[in-house]
Design a protein around this motif. Structure first.
Motif, PDB file in Angstrom:
ATOM      1  N   ASP A  45       9.512  -1.500   2.979  1.00  0.00           N
ATOM      2  CA  ASP A  45      10.298  -0.650   3.880  1.00  0.00           C
ATOM      3  C   ASP A  45       9.793   0.779   3.778  1.00  0.00           C
ATOM      4  O   ASP A  45       9.349   1.215   2.714  1.00  0.00           O
ATOM      5  CB  ASP A  45      11.774  -0.686   3.483  1.00  0.00           C
ATOM      6  CG  ASP A  45      12.423  -1.997   3.888  1.00  0.00           C
ATOM      7  OD1 ASP A  45      11.715  -2.856   4.454  1.00  0.00           O
ATOM      8  OD2 ASP A  45      13.629  -2.159   3.624  1.00  0.00           O
TER       9      ASP A  45
ATOM     10  N   ILE B  51       7.093   0.817   8.951  1.00  0.00           N
ATOM     11  CA  ILE B  51       6.991  -0.106   7.816  1.00  0.00           C
ATOM     12  C   ILE B  51       5.632   0.151   7.162  1.00  0.00           C
ATOM     13  O   ILE B  51       4.732   0.672   7.824  1.00  0.00           O
ATOM     14  CB  ILE B  51       7.183  -1.567   8.293  1.00  0.00           C
ATOM     15  CG1 ILE B  51       7.414  -2.496   7.106  1.00  0.00           C
ATOM     16  CG2 ILE B  51       6.022  -2.029   9.171  1.00  0.00           C
ATOM     17  CD1 ILE B  51       8.166  -3.760   7.462  1.00  0.00           C
TER      18      ILE B  51
ATOM     19  N   ARG C 175      11.525  -7.234  10.553  1.00  0.00           N
ATOM     20  CA  ARG C 175      11.950  -6.031   9.823  1.00  0.00           C
ATOM     21  C   ARG C 175      11.894  -4.777  10.700  1.00  0.00           C
ATOM     22  O   ARG C 175      12.640  -3.846  10.508  1.00  0.00           O
ATOM     23  CB  ARG C 175      11.004  -5.879   8.623  1.00  0.00           C
ATOM     24  CG  ARG C 175      11.565  -5.170   7.454  1.00  0.00           C
ATOM     25  CD  ARG C 175      12.395  -6.084   6.565  1.00  0.00           C
ATOM     26  NE  ARG C 175      13.038  -5.255   5.567  1.00  0.00           N
ATOM     27  CZ  ARG C 175      14.109  -5.593   4.876  1.00  0.00           C
ATOM     28  NH1 ARG C 175      14.660  -6.765   5.074  1.00  0.00           N
ATOM     29  NH2 ARG C 175      14.639  -4.763   4.003  1.00  0.00           N
TER      30      ARG C 175
ATOM     31  N   ALA D  23      11.324   0.910  -2.639  1.00  0.00           N
ATOM     32  CA  ALA D  23      11.565   0.278  -1.337  1.00  0.00           C
ATOM     33  C   ALA D  23      11.617  -1.246  -1.469  1.00  0.00           C
ATOM     34  O   ALA D  23      10.887  -1.829  -2.273  1.00  0.00           O
ATOM     35  CB  ALA D  23      10.449   0.667  -0.374  1.00  0.00           C
TER      36      ALA D  23
END
Ligand code: AMP
Ligand code: GLY
Length: 421
Positions: free
Chosen positions: A185, A140, A136, A118
């Motif tokens: 991520d 998460i 973002r 990720a």
């Protein structure tokens, strides 16, 4: 032959059991061990972090092989220290163990090497970390950089949860391990574990497995060290294994080598598999617990030659063969785990459970001749079967004979694969 195993969990009991069955019939020592390892060999009084005690004992007793189980002594350099005294040690040196000891280091190596994983960023101050998370979006993943006994990871479903996890980690919830946070991520997919033996150059993948990280049935509840496992994990197809070999292990080891680091021992890749593509969720510098319990009962023949080959640089695929039968490991835990739990409860039914299953001890101790609970994960009950269903049935038949006050375990180990089959 004398073999010393460092650690005290289900992994270490399983290692002692497998190593004792070697055709050289070695004398087994385990430190500090548990009530299960005491039945196989001699428990020593040194904690896994008592480097001076372990070195003193080793100089007096000259073990022919030392196997280091847990990550903390490996990350603290126990393998380096024993090797410097001339001992033969299975386990990576401190610099190589950083792949587990620092998530930032692991991510940096993976990024430089082009290993699928990720996207991430690293922060030491909460304001910039929270700004990054807001930009973002969620889901998460927030991770303490250092060792946090499996508790340093939050998979945040909302930005608010992510911000709270950042404040926790940078606010000292994990001590120094959380001084830096890695923000990753979220990777969709299904998890599986691949462990590999490595001799500095050659890589031999062990049988695949799948852990069950959440505490409760249906993958609900808090993350734990692992509540059960099965091997093989058919989701890891041959095509995926080939990617694991070339895109993950070969690239990671080449990058380490570029930096002058030689990896010897076992390297555990925690994978997320999505549409046939494996990505690395984490590296561990040691055998997985409880994965290795399920893997070891399938290991045909001796284990010591493979461990020695890792030390000598002579590792090859023909040193390991697998029983075709699948194996299942069910972890029996103390009520409350992974948070607070009682210790000292007497365990009954251990003798009756022996038969189709092997009962590996984890958090147990002997107290006036009685076996009592002494940890969160107490036992890992492991069985083979002609197929996965019968391995599950064999393991649970043994589990149901064992009890103590407050015992709990997941009733759905291997559920994903059973649904598919
Ligand atoms: P770790 O200790 O890094 O293995 O993280 C613990 C657990 O959190 C993993 O087993 C996953 O279930 C989950 N996890 C960690 N990183 C990710 C990610 N990037 N995406 C999705 N889930 C993750
Ligand atoms: N079972 C997961 C681990 O050993 O880290």
């Amino acid at each position: 032959m004398k073999v010393l195993v460092i650690g005290s969990g289900g992994r270490e009991h399983a290692l002692c059991w497998k190593l004792k069955n070697d055709s050289r019939n070695p004398e087994i020592f385990c430190t500090p061990g548990n009530a299960g390892t005491a039945q196989i060999g001699t428990n020593l009084p040194f904690s896994a972090m008592d480097r001076a005690g372990i070195i003193r004992w080793s100089k007096e007793n000259r073990p022919d092989l030392t196997v280091i189980g847990p990550e903390a002594p490996l990350c603290a350099g126990l393998a380096d220290a024993l090797e410097a005294e001339g001992f033969r040690v299975f386990g990576p040196c401190k610099a190589a163990a950083e792949l587990e000891g620092s998530k930032e280091f692991a991510k940096e190596i993976m990024q430089a090497a082009g290993v699928p994983t990720a996207a991430y960023a690293v922060f030491t101050d909460a304001d910039s970390a929270c700004a990054y998370v807001r930009e973002r979006g969620a889901p998460i993943v927030i991770k303490a950089d250092g060792l946090a006994a499996g508790k340093g990871v939050t998979v945040a479903e909302t930005v608010e949860q992510a911000e709270a996890a950042i404040q926790d980690a940078l606010g000292g919830a994990f001590g120094d391990a959380g001084n830096r946070v890695v923000i990753e991520d979220f990777l969709p997919g299904e998890e599986a574990s691949i462990l590999a033996l490595i001799d500095g150059e050659h890589v031999v993948l062990l049988a695949s497995s799948q852990d069950h990280k959440r505490a409760f049935d249906g993958d609900r509840g808090p993350n734990t060290g692992g509540m059960g496992a099965y091997s093989p994990a058919p989701i890891v197809t041959d095509a995926i294994l080939e990617k694991v070999r070339t895109e993950i292990y070969a690239r990671t080891l080449a990058e380490l080598r570029k930096r002058g680091i030689t990896y010897k021992g076992v390297l555990y890749a925690g994978l997320m598999i999505d549409n046939g593509q494996p990505s690395v969720v984490e590296f561990n510098c040691r055998f997985g617990d409880p994965e290795i319990q399920a893997i070891l009962v399938r290991w045909e023949g001796d284990m010591i030659p493979a461990l020695e080959a890792c030390i000598d640089g002579t590792l090859s695929d023909d040193l390991i063969t697998w029983k075709p039968e699948p194996a299942v490991c069910v972890v029996m835990a103390a009520g409350g785990y992974p948070a607070g739990y009682e210790k000292g409860n007497e365990i009954s039914g251990l003798d009756e459970a022996v038969g189709q299953a092997v009962v590996f001890h984890a958090g147990t101790a002997l107290e006036h001749g009685r076996t009592v609970t002494a940890g969160g994960r107490v036992l890992s009950v492991t069985a083979l079967g002609t197929d996965l269903r019968s391995a599950v049935d064999n393991a649970y038949a043994a589990v149901e004979k064992i009890s103590w006050k407050g015992v709990f375990y997941r009733k759905d180990i291997a559920h994903r694969e059973l649904k598919r089959s």
